[in-house]
Enzyme design. Sequence first.
Site, PDB file in Angstrom:
ATOM      1  N   THR A 136      50.076  37.848  85.420  1.00 24.14           N
ATOM      2  CA  THR A 136      51.389  38.483  85.277  1.00 24.14           C
ATOM      3  C   THR A 136      52.396  37.505  84.663  1.00 24.14           C
ATOM      4  O   THR A 136      52.368  36.313  84.956  1.00 24.14           O
ATOM      5  CB  THR A 136      51.905  38.914  86.670  1.00 24.14           C
ATOM      6  OG1 THR A 136      50.923  39.760  87.252  1.00 24.14           O
ATOM      7  CG2 THR A 136      53.227  39.648  86.577  1.00 24.14           C
ATOM      8  N   GLU A 137      53.280  38.054  83.838  1.00 26.84           N
ATOM      9  CA  GLU A 137      54.327  37.227  83.217  1.00 26.84           C
ATOM     10  C   GLU A 137      55.696  37.784  83.605  1.00 26.84           C
ATOM     11  O   GLU A 137      55.790  38.930  84.083  1.00 26.84           O
ATOM     12  CB  GLU A 137      54.143  37.234  81.703  1.00 26.84           C
ATOM     13  CG  GLU A 137      52.779  36.671  81.323  1.00 26.84           C
ATOM     14  CD  GLU A 137      52.574  36.515  79.825  1.00 26.84           C
ATOM     15  OE1 GLU A 137      53.380  37.070  79.042  1.00 26.84           O
ATOM     16  OE2 GLU A 137      51.611  35.834  79.460  1.00 26.84           O
ATOM     17  N   GLY A 141      53.926  42.966  83.437  1.00 22.43           N
ATOM     18  CA  GLY A 141      53.226  43.117  84.710  1.00 22.43           C
ATOM     19  C   GLY A 141      52.089  44.106  84.605  1.00 22.43           C
ATOM     20  O   GLY A 141      50.924  43.737  84.454  1.00 22.43           O
ATOM     21  N   ILE A 167      52.833  34.261  91.114  1.00 20.43           N
ATOM     22  CA  ILE A 167      51.455  33.787  91.232  1.00 20.43           C
ATOM     23  C   ILE A 167      51.172  33.272  92.648  1.00 20.43           C
ATOM     24  O   ILE A 167      51.677  32.219  93.058  1.00 20.43           O
ATOM     25  CB  ILE A 167      51.162  32.705  90.162  1.00 20.43           C
ATOM     26  CG1 ILE A 167      51.535  33.233  88.770  1.00 20.43           C
ATOM     27  CG2 ILE A 167      49.708  32.250  90.239  1.00 20.43           C
ATOM     28  CD1 ILE A 167      50.890  34.569  88.374  1.00 20.43           C
ATOM     29  N   CYS A 242      38.184  40.608  87.442  1.00 21.12           N
ATOM     30  CA  CYS A 242      38.548  39.821  88.639  1.00 21.12           C
ATOM     31  C   CYS A 242      39.425  40.665  89.558  1.00 21.12           C
ATOM     32  O   CYS A 242      39.271  40.654  90.779  1.00 21.12           O
ATOM     33  CB  CYS A 242      39.326  38.557  88.255  1.00 21.12           C
ATOM     34  SG  CYS A 242      38.457  37.510  87.082  1.00 21.12           S
ATOM     35  N   GLU A 367      48.046  43.814  92.204  1.00 21.65           N
ATOM     36  CA  GLU A 367      46.687  44.290  91.894  1.00 21.65           C
ATOM     37  C   GLU A 367      46.702  45.741  91.412  1.00 21.65           C
ATOM     38  O   GLU A 367      45.835  46.539  91.755  1.00 21.65           O
ATOM     39  CB  GLU A 367      45.804  44.203  93.144  1.00 21.65           C
ATOM     40  CG  GLU A 367      45.801  42.864  93.781  1.00 21.65           C
ATOM     41  CD  GLU A 367      44.756  41.959  93.185  1.00 21.65           C
ATOM     42  OE1 GLU A 367      43.884  42.470  92.459  1.00 21.65           O
ATOM     43  OE2 GLU A 367      44.833  40.741  93.424  1.00 21.65           O
TER      44      GLU A 367
END
Length: 388
Positions: A136-137, A141, A167, A242, A367
């Site tokens: 995520t930035e 998102g 994070i 992931c 998530e």
Amino acid sequence: MSKPDPRDLLGIRDLLTGEEREIADTVRTFVRKEVAEHAGRWFEDAEFPRHLIGAIGDMGLLGMHLTGYGCAGVNATSYGLACLELEAGDSGLRSFVSVQGSLAMFPIWKYGSEEQKEQWLPGMARGEKIGCFGLTEPDRGSDPGDMRTTARRDGSDWVLNGAKMWITNGTLADIAVVWARAEEGIRGFLVPTDTPGFTAREIEHKMSLRMSATAELVLEDVRLPESAVLPGVKGLRGPLSCLAEARYGILWGALGAGRACYEAALDYATSREQFGKPIGGFQLTQQKLVQMALELNKGLLLALHLGRRKDSGELPPELVSFGKLNNVRTAIDIARTARTILAANGISLEYPVMRHANNLESVLTYEGTEEIHTLVLGQLLTGQSAYR
Ligand SMILES: Cc1cc2nc3c(=O)[nH]c(=O)nc-3n(C[C@H](O)[C@H](O)[C@H](O)COP(=O)(O)OP(=O)(O)OC[C@H]3O[C@@H](n4cnc5c(N)ncnc54)[C@H](O)[C@@H]3O)c2cc1C
């Protein structure tokens, strides 16, 4: 025939194998002994209980569903049960384990070189090395495919620039798995957190997941050797795979928070008296408790069903979305209803309910948000993508 147990109405425990029960019991005992009493204070002080990492590693919970390299190699159902028991303590504790195992160790295990696996996985399984996952930035998102963090080749090196936001484990980490846009597409990089140009700043003033360490990562001309790239994957499917692993743990974990709230409400309803009798004797309280029990047990059956499918190798990502969407929603509803049964006491950190309710707001968002999982399933049902 014995009466059903209000704490396991459907007898789901009887559906588990001996090993699964043993793992659940071990983690439950650990959480009751080492976490339950202190969780409110850690939440209030925004403190991650680092001193528990060694014990969590010793129990084999870090990367527990992976095989080799010092990982426990248990089945997916056992991993789910461990997530549930950890999250009955606090979602922050489960988040630590999810990120370490599914978001940091899993990509190394699945896509890493033999050298990368040998270098990182055994220490991470023991809890001696901590990992985080930077996707995520600040401005990206739900749509990580449009990320702005770049990876540029410079001779035989890579140079990374950008920022990652929200994070988990970011300030605890020795190694950050960072996803960045290279010329050939999105690539994963193993960034030791002492690399010049890398900084992790704690995000403060959170009202949710306060026990969890959450950071902003800044990458300014971070120079890495070729050996830092994960060789086994290119493109968005790397990070997405992931996330599917971690989400699977969440669909169990959230119910741990839900169960803790249900049990707190049940205890409270049978001991708190108003109008001369326990509040559990009023029809409206009973209706709330019954609704909570129905939804909790249906969620557990769903989790077990998806666990069994994962163990048989047949769990498509859409069904992980199904589980996450349903079970986090269920857990939030239970937490909010439990809060009303505890009434004023429900807002106090002396009881676990409001802490869980607040935590679950993050679990609903990370998530993949509730909306995104709805669209994943909507696309499956209709064949139409509604993202854009
Ligand atoms: C406590 C915490 C820990 C986290 N840990 C990590 C971590 O370890 N690593 C990591 O990489 N990230 C992490 N995240 C980030 C998390 O994954 C993102 O917050 C999440 O993906 C949502 O992104 P966003 O917050 O930028 O919301 P946005 O994407 O900006 O979404 C805002 C709203 O718009 C909705 N929306 C967006 N697109 C659509 C669409 N197409 N259709 C309908 N609605 C849409 C969303 O559902 C949401 O309601 C964490 C977040 C939190 C809160």
